[in-house]
Design a protein around this motif. Structure first.
Motif, PDB file in Angstrom:
ATOM      1  N   GLU A   7       0.834  -1.206   0.000  1.00 35.41           N
ATOM      2  CA  GLU A   7       0.000   0.000   0.000  1.00 35.41           C
ATOM      3  C   GLU A   7       0.870   1.259   0.000  1.00 35.41           C
ATOM      4  OE1 GLU A   7      -3.451   2.190  -0.197  1.00 35.41           O
ATOM      5  OE2 GLU A   7      -3.183   0.032  -0.463  1.00 35.41           O
ATOM      6  N   HIS A   8       1.962   1.220   0.772  1.00 34.73           N
ATOM      7  CA  HIS A   8       2.871   2.366   0.820  1.00 34.73           C
ATOM      8  C   HIS A   8       3.514   2.604  -0.549  1.00 34.73           C
ATOM      9  CE1 HIS A   8       5.665   5.277   2.462  1.00 34.73           C
ATOM     10  NE2 HIS A   8       6.649   4.625   1.856  1.00 34.73           N
ATOM     11  N   ILE A   9       3.943   1.536  -1.201  1.00 27.56           N
ATOM     12  CA  ILE A   9       4.554   1.662  -2.532  1.00 27.56           C
ATOM     13  C   ILE A   9       3.539   2.195  -3.528  1.00 27.56           C
ATOM     14  CG2 ILE A   9       5.520   0.344  -4.474  1.00 27.56           C
ATOM     15  CD1 ILE A   9       6.873  -1.463  -2.326  1.00 27.56           C
ATOM     16  N   ARG A  10       2.307   1.691  -3.461  1.00 27.34           N
ATOM     17  CA  ARG A  10       1.255   2.156  -4.356  1.00 27.34           C
ATOM     18  C   ARG A  10       0.988   3.653  -4.189  1.00 27.34           C
ATOM     19  NH1 ARG A  10      -2.979  -2.059  -3.426  1.00 27.34           N
ATOM     20  NH2 ARG A  10      -1.933  -3.585  -4.678  1.00 27.34           N
ATOM     21  N   ASN A  11       1.024   4.117  -2.951  1.00 34.66           N
ATOM     22  CA  ASN A  11       0.727   5.516  -2.657  1.00 34.66           C
ATOM     23  C   ASN A  11       1.975   6.383  -2.535  1.00 34.66           C
ATOM     24  OD1 ASN A  11      -2.072   5.164  -2.563  1.00 34.66           O
ATOM     25  ND2 ASN A  11      -1.928   4.376  -0.477  1.00 34.66           N
ATOM     26  N   LYS A  12       3.110   5.858  -2.967  1.00 37.94           N
ATOM     27  CA  LYS A  12       4.369   6.610  -2.870  1.00 37.94           C
ATOM     28  C   LYS A  12       4.187   7.983  -3.499  1.00 37.94           C
ATOM     29  CE  LYS A  12       8.882   6.875  -2.238  1.00 37.94           C
ATOM     30  NZ  LYS A  12       9.331   7.292  -0.963  1.00 37.94           N
ATOM     31  N   GLY A  13       4.507   8.998  -2.748  1.00 35.95           N
ATOM     32  CA  GLY A  13       4.382  10.352  -3.255  1.00 35.95           C
ATOM     33  C   GLY A  13       3.054  10.982  -2.921  1.00 35.95           C
ATOM     34  N   ALA A  14       2.155  10.199  -2.331  1.00 34.14           N
ATOM     35  CA  ALA A  14       0.841  10.754  -2.034  1.00 34.14           C
ATOM     36  C   ALA A  14       0.835  11.513  -0.710  1.00 34.14           C
ATOM     37  CB  ALA A  14      -0.199   9.644  -1.998  1.00 34.14           C
ATOM     38  N   SER A  15       1.730  11.164   0.204  1.00 33.83           N
ATOM     39  CA  SER A  15       1.736  11.870   1.488  1.00 33.83           C
ATOM     40  C   SER A  15       2.681  13.068   1.412  1.00 33.83           C
ATOM     41  CB  SER A  15       2.166  10.934   2.619  1.00 33.83           C
ATOM     42  OG  SER A  15       3.562  10.754   2.612  1.00 33.83           O
ATOM     43  N   ASP A  16       2.418  14.045   2.265  1.00 30.18           N
ATOM     44  CA  ASP A  16       3.261  15.238   2.268  1.00 30.18           C
ATOM     45  C   ASP A  16       4.692  14.891   2.674  1.00 30.18           C
ATOM     46  OD1 ASP A  16       2.229  14.722   4.847  1.00 30.18           O
ATOM     47  OD2 ASP A  16       2.697  16.765   5.485  1.00 30.18           O
ATOM     48  N   THR A  17       4.872  13.915   3.558  1.00 27.04           N
ATOM     49  CA  THR A  17       6.206  13.508   3.990  1.00 27.04           C
ATOM     50  C   THR A  17       7.001  12.945   2.821  1.00 27.04           C
ATOM     51  OG1 THR A  17       5.297  12.996   6.160  1.00 27.04           O
ATOM     52  CG2 THR A  17       7.474  12.133   5.674  1.00 27.04           C
ATOM     53  N   ASP A  18       6.370  12.070   2.027  1.00 25.69           N
ATOM     54  CA  ASP A  18       7.040  11.506   0.861  1.00 25.69           C
ATOM     55  C   ASP A  18       7.405  12.597  -0.139  1.00 25.69           C
ATOM     56  OD1 ASP A  18       6.895   8.890   1.812  1.00 25.69           O
ATOM     57  OD2 ASP A  18       4.978   8.506   0.814  1.00 25.69           O
ATOM     58  N   LEU A  19       6.498  13.525  -0.356  1.00 24.69           N
ATOM     59  CA  LEU A  19       6.751  14.613  -1.299  1.00 24.69           C
ATOM     60  C   LEU A  19       7.925  15.479  -0.836  1.00 24.69           C
ATOM     61  CD1 LEU A  19       3.061  15.614  -1.999  1.00 24.69           C
ATOM     62  CD2 LEU A  19       4.651  14.610  -3.657  1.00 24.69           C
ATOM     63  N   ILE A  20       7.966  15.751   0.456  1.00 21.38           N
ATOM     64  CA  ILE A  20       9.057  16.571   1.000  1.00 21.38           C
ATOM     65  C   ILE A  20      10.392  15.853   0.869  1.00 21.38           C
ATOM     66  CG2 ILE A  20       9.991  17.564   3.136  1.00 21.38           C
ATOM     67  CD1 ILE A  20       7.011  18.098   3.918  1.00 21.38           C
TER      68      ILE A  20
END
Length: 184
Positions: A7-20
């Protein structure tokens, strides 16, 4: 757990932390333009995360967009101020003074902030800068109003009374001018 990782890999970049994290990596690699939309999206996902907003502001400045950088820093400062984090607010306002040294709004806000921190001398100094600015522009009514605020903050500061007296003289209000000059 494997389902969580998937699920984390699928949503990679979806959270603000990942984007930052991705934006920081791009910035380190010198890819500032590519990092910009990531930080913009991170701020959009969590508009109350001041650190992300400050990163975005700094990136705007690095890219030469002073207006957007100013706007983002101002928003972050207001958010910190609302939460009562005055030291962080002060840090941002010091940056804003560097970005826009002639901005009356920033100086007024700094004065208010210094006053809240119990640093009356610094609050008065910022208001004196604002008063001088208004006088140079011929805006005597606004200058007189700021002098009144200086007197409220620090009634024993003689320059506030003197400057207000001089302004009142220029406005033809001789009686009040004499009173203020006497007080000074």
């Amino acid at each position: 757990e494997i389902p969580e990782v998937i699920e984390h890999i699928r949503n990679k970049g979806a959270s603000d932390t990942d984007l930052i994290e991705r934006a920081d990596k791009l910035i380190q690699e010198g890819e500032l333009v590519d990092a910009l939309p990531l930080l913009q999206k991170a701020v959009q996902l969590d508009p109350k995360h001041e650190i992300s907003r400050c990163r975005l502001a700094a990136l705007y400045l690095e890219l030469g967009d002073k207006e957007s950088g100013y706007r983002e820093y101002m928003t972050a400062a207001e958010q910190y101020g609302v939460r009562g984090e005055l030291d962080l607010t002060l840090s941002i306002y010091n940056i804003l003074v560097i970005i826009s040294p002639d901005d009356v709004k920033v100086r007024k806000q700094l004065s208010y902030l210094f006053s809240r921190l119990g640093r009356q001398d610094e609050a008065v100094a910022q208001l004196k800068w604002v008063v001088d600015r208004h006088i140079r522009k011929g805006e005597f009514q606004e200058a007189a109003h700021m002098c009144d605020k200086m007197i409220e903050l620090c009634p024993e500061y003689p320059d506030s009374h003197r400057i207000l007296g001089e302004i009142l003289l220029k406005q033809g209000n001789y009686f009040e001018a004499v009173e203020k000059l006497r007080t000074a």
